[in-house]
Design an enzyme around this catalytic site. Structure first.
Site, mmCIF file in Angstrom:
data_model
loop_
_atom_site.group_PDB
_atom_site.id
_atom_site.type_symbol
_atom_site.label_atom_id
_atom_site.label_comp_id
_atom_site.label_asym_id
_atom_site.label_seq_id
_atom_site.Cartn_x
_atom_site.Cartn_y
_atom_site.Cartn_z
ATOM 1 N NE ARG A 154 53.119 38.489 -59.956
ATOM 2 C CZ ARG A 154 53.900 39.498 -59.597
ATOM 3 N NH1 ARG A 154 53.499 40.328 -58.663
ATOM 4 N NH2 ARG A 154 55.075 39.652 -60.159
ATOM 5 C CE LYS A 201 34.572 27.604 -69.405
ATOM 6 N NZ LYS A 201 34.052 26.915 -70.608
ATOM 7 C CD GLU A 203 24.122 30.577 -74.583
ATOM 8 O OE1 GLU A 203 24.114 29.458 -74.033
ATOM 9 O OE2 GLU A 203 24.993 30.928 -75.409
ATOM 10 C CE LYS A 227 28.318 29.584 -66.878
ATOM 11 N NZ LYS A 227 28.734 30.464 -67.967
ATOM 12 C CD GLU A 266 33.972 23.092 -70.524
ATOM 13 O OE1 GLU A 266 33.724 24.296 -70.314
ATOM 14 O OE2 GLU A 266 33.907 22.567 -71.637
ATOM 15 N NE ARG A 290 31.992 26.443 -66.712
ATOM 16 C CZ ARG A 290 32.480 27.524 -66.134
ATOM 17 N NH1 ARG A 290 33.232 27.405 -65.059
ATOM 18 N NH2 ARG A 290 32.223 28.729 -66.604
ATOM 19 C CG ASN A 307 30.445 23.555 -74.077
ATOM 20 O OD1 ASN A 307 30.363 24.775 -73.955
ATOM 21 N ND2 ASN A 307 31.473 22.858 -73.636
ATOM 22 C CG HIS A 341 27.684 26.286 -77.109
ATOM 23 N ND1 HIS A 341 26.409 26.132 -76.605
ATOM 24 C CD2 HIS A 341 28.046 27.566 -76.806
ATOM 25 C CE1 HIS A 341 26.030 27.263 -76.003
ATOM 26 N NE2 HIS A 341 27.011 28.148 -76.119
ATOM 27 C CG HIS A 387 31.314 27.537 -80.949
ATOM 28 N ND1 HIS A 387 31.927 27.029 -79.836
ATOM 29 C CD2 HIS A 387 30.767 28.716 -80.572
ATOM 30 C CE1 HIS A 387 31.753 27.859 -78.819
ATOM 31 N NE2 HIS A 387 31.036 28.901 -79.242
ATOM 32 C CG HIS A 410 27.322 32.826 -78.890
ATOM 33 N ND1 HIS A 410 28.205 31.832 -79.232
ATOM 34 C CD2 HIS A 410 26.791 32.458 -77.697
ATOM 35 C CE1 HIS A 410 28.215 30.908 -78.283
ATOM 36 N NE2 HIS A 410 27.370 31.268 -77.338
#
Ligand SMILES: NC(=O)c1ccc[n+]([C@@H]2O[C@H](COP(=O)([O-])OP(=O)(O)OC[C@H]3O[C@@H](n4cnc5c(N)ncnc54)[C@H](O)[C@@H]3O)[C@@H](O)[C@H]2O)c1
Ligand SMILES: [Zn+2]
Length: 381
Positions: free
Chosen positions: A129, A151, A193, A239, A249, A253, A257, A260, A264, A278
């Site tokens: 957990r 994340k 980035e 960041k 987010e 946040r 992106n 992105h 993407h 990426h």
């Protein structure tokens, strides 16, 4: 931002109350891994999760650093590549952590790029957990982006990063010397980035990158340049500040992106393959976001071109035409944009710009407008 570059390790704090942690950035820091862990969690054992490539170059150094400070460790090595962010590998890593007798109070060390950080971080969030974990990012992308912010995720048959958790590390240790073994193409992709942080919120940092990007790429400190460390620290600070204000987010946040949504779609159209990494997709996406914003007259064409020129100068793609192999159709790209997880009630979210360093969230972009823009871009020779 324009503060003098410093030689000693830079520390960036991620301020999240009792889940706050440090990002430590500097050349040769790997040797301090054991001592830092022993200070943070006295008596803890560690399971190092890494991939086969990173293991070849950096596992011995990490293990020696742990042993030097009396931290007992075991190793879990997974195959290289995005395919390792799977249910199967998640299960194997969780079972291996349990088999290594890592208990509450012990920790997981994610040694590698974003794939390892996401996989090991998610495993750490689930086993017993929730176990503590330390990020030791070894790609530029991981040092400035994926290791920071908590994340973690694996991929679903329905899309990337759809199964995961928010789980913050207790430490991020970014040894910039680890990047010396990284292939140039991977370094360059990670640089997209870095440029993203500048372009979304820090115009002065963008000017600095224009002047110093060569030193960021070369990286050596022999001539007294700490440009690489500085670029990573400024990126992490950007960041960290955004994550501290909007961990999950729900708002700001989303600015991270930038590039992105378009990116993407291009990445997916290339099947998430070596055709387009990426960061390369993000560079193309950022260039498209600037061009689209200029088309909407949010900023001048000259300013958009300045942003796009920098990406081109370091060798990153700036649109669909820079991508090797056949280009996707506009229908395919529109489908992929609609499927993107950054969609709110059917409307894709776009991060647009009012200038270099001035990004904002725009939900009022119509499908027809995007389609017309992308059709033009796909037709460019
Ligand atoms: N969690 C987040 O917030 C977040 C943010 C951005 C990206 N990501 C994820 O990150 C992943 C991409 O990360 P990445 O670009 O680091 O990819 P990666 O982890 O696959 O690493 C890229 C390649 O470089 C190799 N490598 C890593 N470090 C090396 C080193 N020091 N020397 C030599 N080779 C080295 C790896 O073995 C791999 O082949 C994606 O899965 C993406 O979804 C997550
Ligand atoms: Zn990204």
């Amino acid at each position: 931002m324009t503060a003098p570059l410093r030689a000693d390790p830079a520390t960036v704090k991620v301020a999240l109350g009792d889940r706050s942690y440090d990002i430590v950035i500097g050349r040769g820091l790997m040797a301090s891994l054991g001592a830092r862990i022993a200070t943070l969690r006295p008596g803890a054992n560690a399971a190092i999760v890494t991939d086969e490539s990173v293991a070849r170059y950096h596992l011995a150094g990490a293990e020696a650093a742990l042993a030097d400070s009396g931290v007992a460790s075991s190793r879990i090595i997974v195959p290289v590549g995005e395919a390792s962010k799977s249910f199967r590998m998640f299960e194997q890593v969780c079972e291996a952590i349990i088999a290594a007798r890592i208990e509450r109070g012990d920790l997981v060390v994610a040694l590698g790029g974003g794939v390892i950080g996401d996989l090991a971080g998610f495993a750490a969030s689930a086993v017993r957990r929730g176990l503590d974990y330390v990020q030791v990012p070894t790609t530029l992308l991981a040092q400035v982006d994926s290791s920071v912010g908590g994340k973690t995720a694996i991929n679903s048959a329905h899309g990337k990063n759809l199964i995961g958790a928010f789980h913050q590390p207790i430490l991020v240790l970014a040894d910039t010397a680890a990047l010396d073994t990284l292939p140039t193409r991977e370094f360059r992709a990670g640089y997209a980035e870095v440029a993203k942080y500048a372009l979304l919120g820090d115009a002065a940092f963008f000017s600095w990158l224009e002047a110093n990007c060569r030193d960021v790429f070369t990286g050596g400190n022999s001539c007294g340049s700490f440009a690489r460390e500085h670029a990573i620290a400024v990126s992490c600070r950007a960041k960290a500040a955004i994550v501290a204000r909007d961990e999950r987010e729900t708002g700001e946040r989303a600015l991270l992106n930038l590039g992105h949504t378009f990116g993407h779609a291009l990445e997916a159209a290339c099947g998430f393959s070596d055709r387009l990494l990426h960061g390369e997709a993000v560079a193309a996406g950022i260039a498209l976001a600037f061009a689209f914003s200029a088309r909407r007259q949010l900023l001048s064409t000259a300013e958009a071109e300045r942003a796009i020129r920098h990406l081109a100068e370091v060798g990153l793609p700036t649109g669909p035409k820079g991508i090797p192999g056949g280009l996707p159709s506009v229908d395919r790209l529109m489908d992929l944009i609609a499927q993107d997880k950054k969609v709110k009630r059917g409307m894709p979210i776009f991060i647009l710009v009012r200038g270099i360093g001035a990004a904002f969230v725009e939900t009022g972009v119509g499908h027809d407008e995007v389609r017309a823009f992308l059709s033009e871009k796909l037709a460019e020779k």
